[in-house]
Design a protein around this motif. Structure first.
Motif, PDB file in Angstrom:
ATOM      1  N   GLY A  62      -9.003 -37.489  -6.825  1.00  0.00           N
ATOM      2  CA  GLY A  62      -8.417 -36.166  -6.979  1.00  0.00           C
ATOM      3  C   GLY A  62      -7.175 -36.138  -7.830  1.00  0.00           C
ATOM      4  O   GLY A  62      -6.568 -35.081  -7.999  1.00  0.00           O
ATOM      5  N   SER A  63      -6.779 -37.271  -8.387  1.00  0.00           N
ATOM      6  CA  SER A  63      -5.601 -37.341  -9.262  1.00  0.00           C
ATOM      7  C   SER A  63      -6.082 -37.433 -10.707  1.00  0.00           C
ATOM      8  O   SER A  63      -6.794 -38.373 -11.080  1.00  0.00           O
ATOM      9  N   LEU A  64      -5.712 -36.444 -11.534  1.00  0.00           N
ATOM     10  CA  LEU A  64      -6.248 -36.316 -12.882  1.00  0.00           C
ATOM     11  C   LEU A  64      -5.839 -37.487 -13.779  1.00  0.00           C
ATOM     12  O   LEU A  64      -4.670 -37.886 -13.819  1.00  0.00           O
ATOM     13  N   TRP A  97     -11.577 -35.440 -22.399  1.00  0.00           N
ATOM     14  CA  TRP A  97     -10.379 -36.265 -22.552  1.00  0.00           C
ATOM     15  C   TRP A  97      -9.575 -36.322 -21.256  1.00  0.00           C
ATOM     16  O   TRP A  97      -8.560 -37.024 -21.185  1.00  0.00           O
ATOM     17  N   GLU A  98     -10.053 -35.598 -20.212  1.00  0.00           N
ATOM     18  CA  GLU A  98      -9.472 -35.683 -18.877  1.00  0.00           C
ATOM     19  C   GLU A  98     -10.600 -35.916 -17.871  1.00  0.00           C
ATOM     20  O   GLU A  98     -11.735 -35.475 -18.079  1.00  0.00           O
ATOM     21  N   TYR A  99     -10.255 -36.614 -16.779  1.00  0.00           N
ATOM     22  CA  TYR A  99     -11.288 -36.925 -15.775  1.00  0.00           C
ATOM     23  C   TYR A  99     -10.638 -36.923 -14.398  1.00  0.00           C
ATOM     24  O   TYR A  99      -9.544 -37.491 -14.208  1.00  0.00           O
ATOM     25  N   LEU A 100     -11.322 -36.306 -13.440  1.00  0.00           N
ATOM     26  CA  LEU A 100     -10.840 -36.246 -12.062  1.00  0.00           C
ATOM     27  C   LEU A 100     -11.692 -37.183 -11.201  1.00  0.00           C
ATOM     28  O   LEU A 100     -12.872 -36.919 -10.958  1.00  0.00           O
ATOM     29  N   PRO A 101     -11.134 -38.317 -10.761  1.00  0.00           N
ATOM     30  CA  PRO A 101     -11.907 -39.259  -9.945  1.00  0.00           C
ATOM     31  C   PRO A 101     -12.422 -38.620  -8.666  1.00  0.00           C
ATOM     32  O   PRO A 101     -11.744 -37.795  -8.040  1.00  0.00           O
ATOM     33  N   PRO A 134      -8.399 -46.577  -5.414  1.00  0.00           N
ATOM     34  CA  PRO A 134      -8.470 -47.183  -4.064  1.00  0.00           C
ATOM     35  C   PRO A 134      -9.462 -46.449  -3.159  1.00  0.00           C
ATOM     36  O   PRO A 134      -9.793 -45.275  -3.362  1.00  0.00           O
ATOM     37  N   LEU A 135      -9.940 -47.169  -2.120  1.00  0.00           N
ATOM     38  CA  LEU A 135     -10.827 -46.574  -1.118  1.00  0.00           C
ATOM     39  C   LEU A 135     -10.046 -45.598  -0.257  1.00  0.00           C
ATOM     40  O   LEU A 135      -8.844 -45.794   0.008  1.00  0.00           O
ATOM     41  N   PRO A 136     -10.684 -44.524   0.210  1.00  0.00           N
ATOM     42  CA  PRO A 136      -9.977 -43.545   1.059  1.00  0.00           C
ATOM     43  C   PRO A 136      -9.474 -44.203   2.340  1.00  0.00           C
ATOM     44  O   PRO A 136     -10.165 -45.016   2.962  1.00  0.00           O
ATOM     45  N   GLY A 137      -8.261 -43.879   2.723  1.00  0.00           N
ATOM     46  CA  GLY A 137      -7.692 -44.379   3.972  1.00  0.00           C
ATOM     47  C   GLY A 137      -7.173 -45.796   3.883  1.00  0.00           C
ATOM     48  O   GLY A 137      -6.487 -46.261   4.792  1.00  0.00           O
TER      49      GLY A 137
END
Length: 416
Positions: A62-64, A97-101, A134-137
């Protein structure tokens, strides 16, 4: 073109690339294996990046993330981009040119592949630095300062990696060196020696911080691997042989820097000028070599390095020996008549040319040139001589290729 010249012309990288652009300035990378990789030979009219595309962002779900477009040496270049997950294209990300994981990216590395295209010019593909998601949590370590690569990235040079600064204490930091984003087998320490297969490809290091079951990943900015320095002769090449026309001359190429034996090209020289077709390690001395100095220039080539060259010391080829004969056309002539003398020069099958002096006893009568067109033989007219018996001798003074010689006495009788 001679083999020697071919060897000297085998240079794997253009002059612009070999200036050694480093991370943060301009370094092209190979395409992902699924795409065409750029050739190792790039000329001054090919695409050359003046500034790399760089990936930036925090590296979390969720971090661009964003990528800057590269700058090129030529105008009008079209840039195409696709995002990569662990080096493989992410569907639907072409041209972004931008991607939201997303959750699919958790536990993986994200990077981007940019290809510059200009009509009539060979395309060039670049791969950015990578960020680990990173993995969630999980409280995975995160790098506040990326790892760096130090050292001149030339073939044969040792590169060193500095560990990143993690935001927490880690149990260990692991290393994996990458060639154009792909792991290099066995390169898992903080040191790496640039290999020939790295030329014109990007080298980076991926570090993994381990804390318990959590892992954080950080990758250095890439550097461009360049062709290595010219290999040099440790001991000079040499020539062996007796130095006479018709003899076989052999050579030793000498010893050269580096562990891997180079390939050799040869060019024999006569007084410093290349002998046409003489491009082997052996050579049979010719009549044209008599009285001249022969040397051998050795070109040494090894994959990934600039070629080297060294020349032997000179071997002086001995002059060819000659014989001179003098024969009177008539052994007796009348007073006031001029005698005719045939002069014959022979040089072991060759036909010498030069000046022949004719003596009457110790007195020089006249000098006669024997030209190449005379084919070693000329009949000359003697001066008028006084009545009596004259002891005539022809003396060849030699030349750059032939030794001198003198004939036996020919007796001419001049009657009253």
């Amino acid at each position: 073109m001679t083999n020697f010249n071919r060897a000297l012309s085998t240079i794997a990288v253009s002059a612009v690339i070999s200036t050694g652009l480093v991370a943060g300035s301009a370094v092209p990378a190979d395409a992902h294996p699924a795409h065409r990789a750029p050739t190792a030979q790039r000329g001054l009219l090919d695409l050359i990046p003046l500034q790399l595309p760089l990936l930036s962002g925090l590296g979390g779900i969720g971090s661009l993330l964003s990528v800057t477009e590269p700058l090129w040496n030529l105008p009008g270049v079209t840039n195409d981009i696709v995002w990569l997950r662990d080096g493989l294209p992410i569907p639907g990300t072409d041209g972004l040119w931008e991607y939201l994981p997303t959750d699919l990216d958790a536990g993986h590395e994200i990077s981007a592949q940019v290809t510059g295209t200009l009509f009539g010019i060979l395309p060039l593909t670049l791969i950015t630095n990578a960020l680990g998601i990173p993995l969630p949590g999980a409280t995975a370590p995160s790098a506040t300062t990326a790892p760096t690569v130090s050292g001149d990235p030339k073939v044969g040079t040792l590169l060193s990696a500095t560990a990143p600064v993690w935001d927490t204490d880690v149990d260990s930091t692991n290393y994996q060196w990458l060639r154009s984003g792909v792991a290099i087998a066995g390169a898992t320490t903080n040191k790496y020696t640039v290999a020939p297969e790295d030329v014109a490809k990007t080298i980076s290091v991926r570090t993994t911080g381990v804390k318990g079951d959590a892992q954080g990943v950080a990758t250095s900015a890439p550097v461009l691997a360049k062709i290595g320095d010219a290999i040099a002769a440790l001991t000079a090449p040499s020539i062996s042989g007796n130095g006479r026309v018709g003899s076989l001359l052999s050579s030793s190429p000498g010893t050269w820097t580096g562990l891997l034996a180079p390939a050799f090209g040869y060019q024999w020289l006569r007084d410093g000028t290349a002998i046409s077709g003489a491009t082997g390690s052996t050579y049979v001395a010719r009549a044209a070599d008599a009285g001249r100095s022969l040397t051998l220039r050795v070109a040494a080539t090894r994959p990934g390095y600039l070629p080297g060259a060294a020349t032997t010391s000179g071997l002086q080829i001995a002059k060819m020996s000659t014989t001179t004969r003098a024969a009177l056309v008539k052994k007796t002539v009348a007073k006031g008549a001029k005698g005719l003398l045939k002069i014959i020069l022979n040089g072991n099958g060759a036909k010498p040319s030069g000046i022949v002096k004719v003596y009457d006893g110790a007195k020089l009568l006249k000098s006669y040139p024997i030209r190449s067109s005379d084919n070693g033989s000329r009949t000359v007219e003697l001066p008028k001589l006084k009545p009596g018996t004259h002891q005539l001798k022809a003396v060849f003074g030699g030349s750059s290729a032939f030794t001198g010689s003198a004939s036996k006495v020919a007796r001419l009788k001049v009657t009253k």
